[in-house]
Enzyme design. Structure first.
Site, PDB file in Angstrom:
ATOM      1  N   SER A 120       0.825  -1.208   0.000  1.00 62.18           N
ATOM      2  CA  SER A 120       0.000   0.000   0.000  1.00 62.18           C
ATOM      3  C   SER A 120       0.854   1.249   0.000  1.00 62.18           C
ATOM      4  O   SER A 120       0.315   2.341  -0.183  1.00 62.18           O
ATOM      5  CB  SER A 120      -0.966  -0.002   1.188  1.00 62.18           C
ATOM      6  OG  SER A 120      -0.377  -0.534   2.318  1.00 62.18           O
ATOM      7  N   HIS A 141      -2.903  -3.176  -6.190  1.00 63.28           N
ATOM      8  CA  HIS A 141      -3.305  -2.741  -4.850  1.00 63.28           C
ATOM      9  C   HIS A 141      -4.789  -3.013  -4.655  1.00 63.28           C
ATOM     10  O   HIS A 141      -5.634  -2.266  -5.145  1.00 63.28           O
ATOM     11  CB  HIS A 141      -2.959  -1.248  -4.698  1.00 63.28           C
ATOM     12  CG  HIS A 141      -3.163  -0.709  -3.327  1.00 63.28           C
ATOM     13  ND1 HIS A 141      -3.416   0.612  -3.062  1.00 63.28           N
ATOM     14  CD2 HIS A 141      -3.155  -1.332  -2.124  1.00 63.28           C
ATOM     15  CE1 HIS A 141      -3.560   0.780  -1.767  1.00 63.28           C
ATOM     16  NE2 HIS A 141      -3.409  -0.380  -1.170  1.00 63.28           N
ATOM     17  N   GLU A 153      -6.149  -0.786  -7.660  1.00 61.33           N
ATOM     18  CA  GLU A 153      -5.312   0.316  -8.142  1.00 61.33           C
ATOM     19  C   GLU A 153      -4.084  -0.349  -8.771  1.00 61.33           C
ATOM     20  O   GLU A 153      -3.338  -1.043  -8.089  1.00 61.33           O
ATOM     21  CB  GLU A 153      -4.930   1.164  -6.921  1.00 61.33           C
ATOM     22  CG  GLU A 153      -4.515   2.563  -7.197  1.00 61.33           C
ATOM     23  CD  GLU A 153      -4.226   3.344  -5.900  1.00 61.33           C
ATOM     24  OE1 GLU A 153      -3.874   2.749  -4.854  1.00 61.33           O
ATOM     25  OE2 GLU A 153      -4.343   4.575  -5.948  1.00 61.33           O
ATOM     26  N   ASN A 191      -4.077   6.241  -1.000  1.00 59.95           N
ATOM     27  CA  ASN A 191      -3.624   6.679   0.321  1.00 59.95           C
ATOM     28  C   ASN A 191      -3.182   8.133   0.351  1.00 59.95           C
ATOM     29  O   ASN A 191      -3.209   8.773   1.393  1.00 59.95           O
ATOM     30  CB  ASN A 191      -2.507   5.760   0.816  1.00 59.95           C
ATOM     31  CG  ASN A 191      -3.086   4.464   1.334  1.00 59.95           C
ATOM     32  OD1 ASN A 191      -4.101   4.472   2.027  1.00 59.95           O
ATOM     33  ND2 ASN A 191      -2.477   3.342   0.990  1.00 59.95           N
TER      34      ASN A 191
HETATM   35  P1  NAI Z   1      -1.058  -9.607   7.358  1.00 59.54           P
HETATM   36  O1  NAI Z   1      -0.121  -9.347   8.493  1.00 59.54           O
HETATM   37  O2  NAI Z   1      -2.482  -9.887   7.643  1.00 59.54           O
HETATM   38  O3  NAI Z   1      -0.493 -10.837   6.474  1.00 59.54           O
HETATM   39  C1  NAI Z   1       0.838 -10.960   6.097  1.00 59.54           C
HETATM   40  C2  NAI Z   1       1.100 -12.441   5.858  1.00 59.54           C
HETATM   41  O4  NAI Z   1       2.388 -12.601   5.244  1.00 59.54           O
HETATM   42  C3  NAI Z   1       1.119 -13.269   7.144  1.00 59.54           C
HETATM   43  O5  NAI Z   1       0.246 -14.371   7.011  1.00 59.54           O
HETATM   44  C4  NAI Z   1       2.570 -13.697   7.260  1.00 59.54           C
HETATM   45  O6  NAI Z   1       2.753 -14.966   7.897  1.00 59.54           O
HETATM   46  C5  NAI Z   1       2.980 -13.762   5.788  1.00 59.54           C
HETATM   47  N1  NAI Z   1       4.424 -13.749   5.566  1.00 59.54           N
HETATM   48  C6  NAI Z   1       5.370 -13.043   6.238  1.00 59.54           C
HETATM   49  N2  NAI Z   1       6.603 -13.339   5.757  1.00 59.54           N
HETATM   50  C7  NAI Z   1       6.431 -14.259   4.763  1.00 59.54           C
HETATM   51  C8  NAI Z   1       7.307 -14.970   3.904  1.00 59.54           C
HETATM   52  N3  NAI Z   1       8.625 -14.787   3.982  1.00 59.54           N
HETATM   53  N4  NAI Z   1       6.781 -15.844   3.016  1.00 59.54           N
HETATM   54  C9  NAI Z   1       5.445 -16.044   2.947  1.00 59.54           C
HETATM   55  N5  NAI Z   1       4.558 -15.396   3.742  1.00 59.54           N
HETATM   56  C10 NAI Z   1       5.041 -14.523   4.634  1.00 59.54           C
HETATM   57  O7  NAI Z   1      -0.893  -8.335   6.374  1.00 59.54           O
HETATM   58  P2  NAI Z   1      -1.959  -7.735   5.346  1.00 59.54           P
HETATM   59  O8  NAI Z   1      -2.808  -6.732   6.046  1.00 59.54           O
HETATM   60  O9  NAI Z   1      -2.580  -8.843   4.596  1.00 59.54           O
HETATM   61  O10 NAI Z   1      -1.006  -6.884   4.375  1.00 59.54           O
HETATM   62  C11 NAI Z   1      -0.249  -7.505   3.364  1.00 59.54           C
HETATM   63  C12 NAI Z   1       0.158  -6.451   2.347  1.00 59.54           C
HETATM   64  O11 NAI Z   1      -1.013  -5.844   1.796  1.00 59.54           O
HETATM   65  C13 NAI Z   1       0.996  -5.292   2.903  1.00 59.54           C
HETATM   66  O12 NAI Z   1       1.935  -4.906   1.942  1.00 59.54           O
HETATM   67  C14 NAI Z   1      -0.042  -4.195   3.115  1.00 59.54           C
HETATM   68  O13 NAI Z   1       0.516  -2.895   3.027  1.00 59.54           O
HETATM   69  C15 NAI Z   1      -0.946  -4.435   1.936  1.00 59.54           C
HETATM   70  N6  NAI Z   1      -2.325  -3.928   2.064  1.00 59.54           N
HETATM   71  C16 NAI Z   1      -3.027  -4.109   3.228  1.00 59.54           C
HETATM   72  C17 NAI Z   1      -4.343  -3.655   3.322  1.00 59.54           C
HETATM   73  C18 NAI Z   1      -5.149  -3.883   4.567  1.00 59.54           C
HETATM   74  O14 NAI Z   1      -6.208  -3.261   4.685  1.00 59.54           O
HETATM   75  N7  NAI Z   1      -4.731  -4.763   5.483  1.00 59.54           N
HETATM   76  C19 NAI Z   1      -4.997  -2.965   2.203  1.00 59.54           C
HETATM   77  C20 NAI Z   1      -4.193  -2.921   0.987  1.00 59.54           C
HETATM   78  C21 NAI Z   1      -2.899  -3.356   0.957  1.00 59.54           C
END
Ligand code: NAI
Length: 285
Positions: A120, A141, A153, A191
């Site tokens: 993001s 995104h 996006e 954002n």
């Molecule tokens: P989250 O913390 O819920 O999930 C991240 C996942 O990645 C976890 O399950 C973790 O175990 C896994 N992970 C970590 N290291 C890893 C590796 N080496 N190999 C494989 N898996 C691995 O995070 P979330 O919220 O899903 O965010 C993920 C991405 O999406 C970030 O870049 C965030 O900025 C972006 N994003 C998040 C939004 C939101 O509302 N949460 C909205 C839009 C984008």
């Protein structure tokens, strides 16, 4: 560019949603996370969300089973990368972690494989720069909750090719989403517009102009926002909001993006919104 096999890296909030919509659109999807426990949680969430769609008669039981049948899981990036036509990364928002993953994928995937990131706030151009295929790196995104929110996006890095853009735009439509192209810039469009509004709402509370409830009521009833900015900030996570504001502040070096001191204080206190049980509102009950 034919995309049939998709890998999603990270099965958290966003990754399991992306895997859900990709599999529902008929693609063969491999979901990767660091442990079997994380993958079980992700599959549990996808199953629960599909079941809810069945109960609302949006899909049939057979659609649900077919979608689950197109999903496989793995804990090895190296094992899945050579199979994938497109890899969508959705791991935690940390540049060093994403850099390591992009380098591993770049080495293990076929040269024509597209590498996308759901980041993001991290620069797509910077992520592309750690690979030897910057023309095949792009931002996809998605928005939370992915199965519900229509927007993708699509972020073009400095060197993203027209061919890769066109393939990802079509894929987003195949996912039943609406793609909107933007060029790589801090905070993209979403954002860059949203976070200053949230920050200003926090300043209104900080300066005693209004309570969180009153600020949110003004924006809901006066601007037809379905959710007030402070309720939305709690939902996103106040730590995430602070991180993104810092990306904007540092990226543009413009004081208009300075995070409100109240936001900094709340994050320091561990009041992160829904996920910690309290933020601008109390979720303990
Ligand atoms: P989250 O913390 O819920 O999930 C991240 C996942 O990645 C976890 O399950 C973790 O175990 C896994 N992970 C970590 N290291 C890893 C590796 N080496 N190999 C494989 N898996 C691995 O995070 P979330 O919220 O899903 O965010 C993920 C991405 O999406 C970030 O870049 C965030 O900025 C972006 N994003 C998040 C939004 C939101 O509302 N949460 C909205 C839009 C984008």
């Amino acid at each position: 560019m034919s995309i049939q096999k998709i890998a999603v890296i990270g099965g958290g909030t966003m990754g399991n949603g992306i895997a859900h919509v990709a599999a529902m659109a008929g693609f063969s999807v491999t979901l990767v996370d660091i442990s079997d426990a994380a993958l079980e949680r992700a599959l549990g969430t996808i199953t629960k969300n599909l079941t809810r769609m069945v109960s609302k008669e949006k899909i049939t039981e057979a659609d649900k089973e077919a979608t689950l049948g197109r999903l496989t899981t793995s804990t090895s990036l190296e094992a899945i990368a050579p199979e994938a036509d497109l890899i969508i990364e959705a791991v935690n928002e940390n540049f060093e972690l994403k850099k390591k993953i992009f380098q591993t994928l770049d080495a293990a995937a076929r040269p024509e494989t597209i590498l996308a990131s759901n980041t993001s706030s991290i620069s797509i151009t910077k992520l592309a720069g750690v690979t030897k295929r910057p023309d095949k790196v792009i931002g996809m995104h998605f928005f939370n909750p992915v199965p519900v929110m229509k927007l993708v996006e699509i972020v073009r890095g400095l060197e993203t090719s027209d061919e890769v853009y066109a393939a990802i735009e079509q894929l987003s439509r195949d996912f039943k989403k609406v793609p909107v192209p933007v060029n790589d810039s801090p905070g993209f469009v979403s954002n860059r517009v949203l976070m200053p509004m949230i920050n200003e709402a926090i300043f209104c509370v900080y300066e005693g102009v209004g309570t969180p409830e009153h600020v949110d009521e003004v924006m809901k009833l006066g601007m037809a926002h379905p959710m007030g900015p402070l309720r939305l900030a709690d939902f996103i996570g106040l730590d995430v909001c602070l991180d993104i504001l810092n990306v904007l502040y540092e990226g543009f070096r413009d004081p208009k993006y300075r995070p409100c001191p109240l936001l900094v204080k709340m994050v320091d206190a561990g009041k992160l919104g829904d996920k910690s049980g309290s933020g601008f509102y109390d979720y303990a009950k």
